[in-house]
Design an enzyme around this catalytic site. Structure first.
Site, PDB file in Angstrom:
ATOM      1  N   ASP A 150      43.439  47.039  55.712  1.00 34.36           N
ATOM      2  CA  ASP A 150      42.047  46.911  56.123  1.00 34.36           C
ATOM      3  C   ASP A 150      41.687  48.231  56.800  1.00 34.36           C
ATOM      4  OD1 ASP A 150      39.525  46.193  56.733  1.00 34.36           O
ATOM      5  OD2 ASP A 150      40.015  44.300  57.722  1.00 34.36           O
TER       6      ASP A 150
HETATM    7  C1  BGC Z   1      36.542  44.783  57.283  1.00 33.63           C
HETATM    8  C2  BGC Z   1      36.813  44.621  55.797  1.00 33.63           C
HETATM    9  C3  BGC Z   1      35.996  45.627  55.021  1.00 33.63           C
HETATM   10  C4  BGC Z   1      36.339  47.011  55.506  1.00 33.63           C
HETATM   11  C5  BGC Z   1      35.572  48.107  54.805  1.00 33.63           C
HETATM   12  C6  BGC Z   1      36.704  46.218  57.747  1.00 33.63           C
HETATM   13  O1  BGC Z   1      36.243  46.385  59.047  1.00 33.63           O
HETATM   14  O2  BGC Z   1      37.393  43.954  58.022  1.00 33.63           O
HETATM   15  O3  BGC Z   1      36.502  43.326  55.393  1.00 33.63           O
HETATM   16  O4  BGC Z   1      36.234  45.470  53.659  1.00 33.63           O
HETATM   17  O5  BGC Z   1      36.027  47.113  56.898  1.00 33.63           O
HETATM   18  O6  BGC Z   1      34.248  48.065  55.161  1.00 33.63           O
END
Ligand code: BGC
Length: 794
Positions: A231
């Site tokens: 993530d």
């Molecule tokens: C989120 C993800 C997301 C990623 C990219 C993170 O903060 O938890 O779900 O895909 O950012 O934006």
């Protein structure tokens, strides 16, 4: 792995290999020009495409290209219709192709442990079977276009509070049967091209470097063939991550991760052949994406996608109450539409999933088109505040008095639920409640429609005739609402989550969100309907529940067993006077067992469409292996007597029958004796939980000395930390002021506290070096000279 990937790997230098293991920027993978490996793009997801064309950030601050905004996962799950979700996936894939996006970041398959989780709107269900099946359908749809999916957030990212540092303490059985199960189904059935590992820790280890969950479970046992991407900012130790089974760090670490990997190769901490296995998977992903990007595709049919968004929205809305058949509203009734959501719809959630909708419609215009002159409107409240404003309420009361029926649009505003923070209560905003109370006192035909991503409490339930849960229904929410309200579509949504009477009655509530560094899942398997059914208590609305404008009758239920399956056949008749859809749900329980069990769990479901007065024969097949529990290190089916429940919700059971299953497996007795016969007074003690864990509860990690994993909230308590926090906040607000609304600014300020220092290096996009942050940490730990040196040379 493909031969082509293997061949390319042999041509790569070490530097090129490690470069592939980290992003080029926020959204692109690193490419290698001399080998014709392009910089492919991954972006959010999951209910629309969020491609930022100019400035990039990870939280939806800067505008993205226009895209169809589909309903969010809570509504999608209420459709109980994998085929429909697959169609949506396909449309998402087509929109990704149009923008040259190779991986769309979704779906979210986390289980709803508690309705307070601020991000529940992005997740499907409290039940792993339903969640897993719908996530599979979403992935299959997207990947049918050649675009990859990213199943997220693997695993146990069940709260936003401290999501980047919290350690979820979960017993192995609960982890496998609930939290992993949803991912297991999706991985085995749909093979997502990527799986995104979560920010949090599980049982002491960050997911980004959790060998047991990445290598052993995901890769070795479930046979996932794609890559694991962190993530955004979830990487902790780059080398440990690669060894544990993770491939790609996102976003770019601006060379830091690559240097660490090269050093580890040089010092033999990391075996090059292991790195190769990770890199091969990345090459495969890029090659597949390259092939897709090279193909011609039809231009995207956005009007068709809008219609699909409208259809899904109408299919997923859940009719919770319909006294005296107040719905559907007939064309000759005059209607008062009350509530600012009619003109300013709440149709999606905030955070990384924020979509710039292609064609946003609203209930006001949709109602106007149906009702013509028999339609009046009052604002009722200001959606930007909770403040009760009498003038709005008085006007709404006067408007209500002039109509035959009132449709009252209330719900949660953006600052109640979002990525980045959790909810603290389940009530509606004060001004929405005050409006509802006032209007329902002067009118006896009030229909409440709720726009929210997760359950709310309804102390006002008896004061109104109708309640329609419309969730966050996407860009066509207004048209879909009108379709349901005026009977063009007969509602068939069923709750994919339990609505509690009060959050306090949930067993998980005693340990949500836990302490900043640890959350104990003491409730074990007892979440949602698994808990309410086991203590035999009625929730506000049960899992699987939803009304229709017609009625159904189930007859001739018969259960046949083969060696492999349980087959349930039945006949269902539409006994009302309009077309409708009903969802047959099969639950199975086992009273006598060597281990504690919830009363029953969902094992199969099927949505059936039937014309009025017609009967359909339905068969559901449940593989016997799906009755397995996780016991003593593996999945096993226990021998003995089981009860099969066939119904239309977890509480509306039309038929039940005992069956006997014979297996050769031995089920080890659990020690969780107090979980066996629970009542609503059950509060798992430390001893109870340790019996589930089969070990002592680990001590909570101490906050000092400060480290890269200290959060801004933690370091704020020091002189330097306070100033650093101020600086970060000012910088962030400077960015936000240019392009974001008040809600986003508020959300970001609330999120700031939970961000660990390690992530700031990434989020600063190269402006803040790792060395400088390490220097600040030294200073906060009172290592003054060392700290100053690092800050200066940083
Ligand atoms: C989120 C993800 C997301 C990623 C990219 C993170 O903060 O938890 O779900 O895909 O950012 O934006």
């Amino acid at each position: 792995m493909s031969q082509q990937a293997k061949a390319l790997l042999t041509k790569m230098t070490r530097e090129e290999k490690v470069s592939l293991c980290g992003g080029k920027d926020v959204w692109h993978l690193t490419g290698i020009e001399r080998l014709n490996l392009p910089e492919i793009m991954m972006t959010d997801g999951p209910h629309g495409l969020r491609k930022q064309k100019t400035k990039s950030d990870t939280i939806g601050l800067h505008h993205s290209v226009k895209a169809t905004c589909f309903p969010t996962a809570s509504l999608l799950a209420s459709t109980w219709d994998p085929a429909l979700i697959k169609k949506m996936g396909q449309a998402l894939g087509e929109e990704s192709l149009e923008e040259d996006v190779s991986v769309l970041l979704g779906p979210g398959a986390n289980i709803k442990r508690h309705p307070f989780c601020g991000r529940n709107f992005e997740y499907f269900s409290e039940d792993p079977l339903l969640s897993g099946k719908l996530a599979s359908a979403w992935i299959k749809g997207v990947q049918s276009t050649g675009v990859g999916a990213s199943l997220k957030h693997y695993v146990a990212n069940n709260q936003e509070t401290s999501r980047m540092v919290v350690d979820a303490i979960i017993d192995e059985r609960t982890l496998h049967e609930l939290y992993l199960k949803s991912f297991e189904i999706a991985v085995k059935e749909a093979q997502p091209k990527t799986v995104m590992c979560a920010y949090n820790k599980v049982n002491g280890t960050y997911l980004a470097e959790h060998k047991k969950l990445l290598q052993t479970t995901l890769k070795d046992s479930w046979k996932h063939k794609g890559i694991v991407v962190t993530d955004w900012g979830a990487n902790n130790d780059r080398v440990k991550g690669i060894i544990a089974g993770q491939e790609l760090e996102m976003p770019s670490s601006h060379g830091v991760g690559q240097k660490e990997l090269l050093k580890a190769l040089d010092t033999n901490q990391l075996d090059e052949s292991l790195l190769d296995t990770r890199v091969e998977r990345i090459i495969d992903l890029i090659l597949a994406a390259k092939e897709t990007l090279a193909k011609d595709h039809e231009p995207c049919d956005f009007p068709l996608h809008h219609n699909l968004a409208q259809k899904i929205a109408a299919e997923g809305m859940v009719l919770l109450k319909n006294e005296e058949n107040v719905l559907p509203i007939s064309p000759n009734q005059s209607v008062a539409l009350i509530g600012e959501f009619a003109k300013e719809p709440r149709y999606q959630g905030s955070g990384s999933s924020l979509i710039n909708p292609k064609k946003l419609t609203n209930a006001f215009t949709a109602f106007e088109a149906v009702c013509n002159s028999k339609f009046i409107y009052a604002r009722g409240y200001d959606h930007k505040t909770d403040k009760i404003e009498e003038h709005f309420i008085n006007e709404a009361v006067q408007t209500a008095k002039q109509a035959d029926v009132v449709v009252l649009m209330v719900g949660l505003t953006d600052d109640y639920e979002s990525e980045g923070f959790d909810r603290t209560h389940l009530s509606l905003p004060d001004n929405h409640i005050a409006l509802l109370e006032a209007v329902s006192q002067v009118h006896d035909k009030v229909i409440v429609t709720l726009s929210n991503g997760a359950p709310v409490t309804m102390p006002w339930k008896e004061q109104v005739k109708g309640i329609l849960e419309q969730y966050l229904a996407g860009e066509a929410s207004g048209e879909a609402l009108s379709d349901v309200i005026f009977g063009k579509v007969n509602p068939s949504g069923k709750l994919a989550e339990t609505f509690p009477n009060d959050a306090k009655e949930l067993l998980a509530d005693q340990h949500f969100p836990g302490s900043p560094r640890q959350v104990q899942y003491r409730e074990g398997l007892f979440i949602g309907y698994r808990y309410y059914d086991s203590i035999n208590q009625d929730p506000l609305y049960p899992f699987g529940f939803g009304l229709s404008y017609t009625t159904f009758d189930i007859q001739d239920v018969a259960i046949h067993q083969t060696k492999k399956d349980i087959k349930i056949s039945l006949a269902i008749t539409n006994t009302g006077n309009c077309f409708g859809k009903e969802t047959i749900q099969v639950y199975i329980g086992k009273e006598k067992s060597n281990v504690y069990r919830p009363k029953k769990t969902l094992k199969g479901f099927k949505k059936i469409a039937i014309e009025s007065s017609k009967t359909k024969k339905v068969t559901l097949t449940i593989p016997i292996k799906d009755l397995a529990i996780y016991n003593d290190g593996s999945s096993k089916v226990e021998s003995g007597s089981y009860t099969v429940y066939v119904g239309t919700s977890s509480r509306d059971i039309a038929y039940q029958q005992e069956i006997t299953i014979s297996t050769q497996t031995t089920i080890k007795k659990d020690k969780a004796s107090n979980y066996k016969t629970i009542t609503k007074h059950f509060k798992p003690t430390t001893e109870d939980f340790e019996a589930l864990l089969e070990k002592p509860i680990p001590p909570v990690q101490s906050i000092k000395p400060f480290s890269m994993n200290s959060t801004l909230k933690e370091v704020k308590t020091t002189f330097i930390g306070k100033r650093f926090y101020k600086l970060v906040k000012e910088n962030m607000l400077k960015h936000l002021n240019q392009s974001s609304d008040e809600g986003t600014r508020d959300m970001m300020t609330r999120m700031l506290d939970g961000i660990p220092l390690r992530s700031l290096v990434l989020f600063s996009q190269g402006k803040l070096s790792q060395k400088r942050v390490k220097g600040l940490i030294d200073l906060m730990n009172k290592k003054v000279f060392r700290g100053l040196y690092k800050v200066i040379i940083g």
